[in-house]
Design a protein around this motif. Structure first.
Motif, PDB file in Angstrom:
ATOM      1  N   ARG A  88      -6.132   1.973  -0.709  1.00 49.35           N
ATOM      2  CA  ARG A  88      -6.096   1.640  -2.127  1.00 49.35           C
ATOM      3  C   ARG A  88      -6.815   0.337  -2.427  1.00 49.35           C
ATOM      4  N   ASN A  89      -7.261  -0.403  -1.377  1.00 48.39           N
ATOM      5  CA  ASN A  89      -7.954  -1.650  -1.624  1.00 48.39           C
ATOM      6  C   ASN A  89      -9.427  -1.456  -1.926  1.00 48.39           C
ATOM      7  N   GLN A  90      -9.913  -0.225  -1.852  1.00 45.98           N
ATOM      8  CA  GLN A  90     -11.313   0.039  -2.169  1.00 45.98           C
ATOM      9  C   GLN A  90     -11.558  -0.288  -3.630  1.00 45.98           C
ATOM     10  N   ARG A  91     -12.520  -1.177  -3.900  1.00 42.69           N
ATOM     11  CA  ARG A  91     -12.739  -1.651  -5.262  1.00 42.69           C
ATOM     12  C   ARG A  91     -13.995  -1.000  -5.835  1.00 42.69           C
ATOM     13  N   SER A 125     -16.593  -2.188  -9.140  1.00 41.21           N
ATOM     14  CA  SER A 125     -16.022  -3.528  -9.062  1.00 41.21           C
ATOM     15  C   SER A 125     -16.219  -4.351 -10.328  1.00 41.21           C
ATOM     16  N   VAL A 164     -13.199  -3.663 -12.413  1.00 38.95           N
ATOM     17  CA  VAL A 164     -11.881  -3.840 -11.807  1.00 38.95           C
ATOM     18  C   VAL A 164     -11.523  -5.316 -11.809  1.00 38.95           C
ATOM     19  N   ALA A 184      -4.071  -2.552  -6.848  1.00 36.37           N
ATOM     20  CA  ALA A 184      -3.943  -1.342  -7.661  1.00 36.37           C
ATOM     21  C   ALA A 184      -2.467  -1.172  -8.046  1.00 36.37           C
ATOM     22  N   GLN A 207     -15.311   5.358 -10.622  1.00 35.24           N
ATOM     23  CA  GLN A 207     -14.823   4.660  -9.438  1.00 35.24           C
ATOM     24  C   GLN A 207     -13.705   3.688  -9.788  1.00 35.24           C
ATOM     25  N   TRP A 234      -9.934   3.746  -8.347  1.00 37.24           N
ATOM     26  CA  TRP A 234      -9.251   2.589  -7.769  1.00 37.24           C
ATOM     27  C   TRP A 234      -7.834   2.480  -8.329  1.00 37.24           C
TER      28      TRP A 234
END
Length: 243
Positions: free
Chosen positions: A36-39, A42, A45, A51, A100, A104
């Motif tokens: 879940r840390n995939q940004r 970006s 975000v 998240a 994306q 996220w």
């Protein structure tokens, strides 16, 4: 001899440190790609934010918004090919970032929501895709009219979603996406003007549409690469043509 011995130990320690550092970097990379840390997206975000935990209702609403962003992306890809207008390529890239950013927030997206271009998990978006691609394929003006319609719908639906209770991270992402959609709308409105067309608002009031179209590009939610600048240039060409 003693000097050579200590030199070998020093080199060995350095190599070990490099191996440990490389392994840690690879592990972090795998975690960022799979967790879940995939940004993704970006620029949309919030920085230094985890998240959020979402309710079932919030997940459902975000999945629908994901399909709407996918609709924009897929229609723009199709109309970019049929119309030859570069702005569609630029803005479709931004729509990928929008998707994306929602991914996220969700953390995990069901595979049916990430199908190939032109395929949707929610029936109404499948119907809309087919109707909008057909409507926009008749001319360049028709194509950018469809672009304005999609962004107008997106802004309206984001307004509705923001009117509901949302975690702060969700609210920040949605506000960023809405700013991006306003920039996209400005770019399409400039193209419409350049091609000699007039747009009648369908989802926003005409006053709100015109106010957004006439206002400056907002920072932080661009039209994708040079989309915002292309829109402004097209607008200037259109105004010069009318003089």
């Amino acid at each position: 001899m003693k000097s050579t011995y200590f030199h070998k130990i020093s080199v060995g320690c350095c190599l070990l440190a490099l191996i440990v550092t490389a392994n840690a970097a690879l592990a972090q990379g795998r975690q960022n790609r799979g967790g879940r840390n995939q940004r993704g997206g970006s620029q949309f975000v919030p920085a230094a934010t985890q998240a959020p935990q979402l309710s079932t209702t919030q997940v459902k609403l975000l999945l629908e918004m994901q399909q709407e962003e996918k609709l924009a992306h897929d229609v723009y890809v199709a109309l970019g090919k049929s119309s030859g207008i570069p702005i569609f390529k630029n803005i479709s890239a931004a729509e990928s970032q929008h998707m994306q950013a929602i991914h996220w927030l969700l953390g995990k997206v069901p595979p049916e929501y990430t199908q190939a271009e032109g395929k949707f998990a929610i029936d109404k978006f499948q119907t809309l895709y087919e109707e909008l691609v057909k409507a926009g394929s008749s001319s360049q003006l028709a194509a950018v009219m469809v672009g304005a319609k999609i962004e107008e719908l997106d802004i309206k639906d984001l307004q509705t979603l923001l009117a509901t209770e949302q975690p702060s991270a969700v609210r920040q992402v949605l506000e960023n996406l809405q700013r991006g959609s306003r920039n996209h709308l400005r770019a399409f409105a400039a193209q419409i003007s350049s091609l000699g067309g007039n747009y009648s608002a369908e989802f926003l009031s005409q006053t709100e549409f015109d106010q957004i179209a006439a206002s400056p590009t907002e920072r932080g939610g661009g039209a994708g690469k040079n989309g915002g600048q292309a829109g402004k240039s097209a607008g200037r060409r259109g105004r010069n043509r009318q003089k």
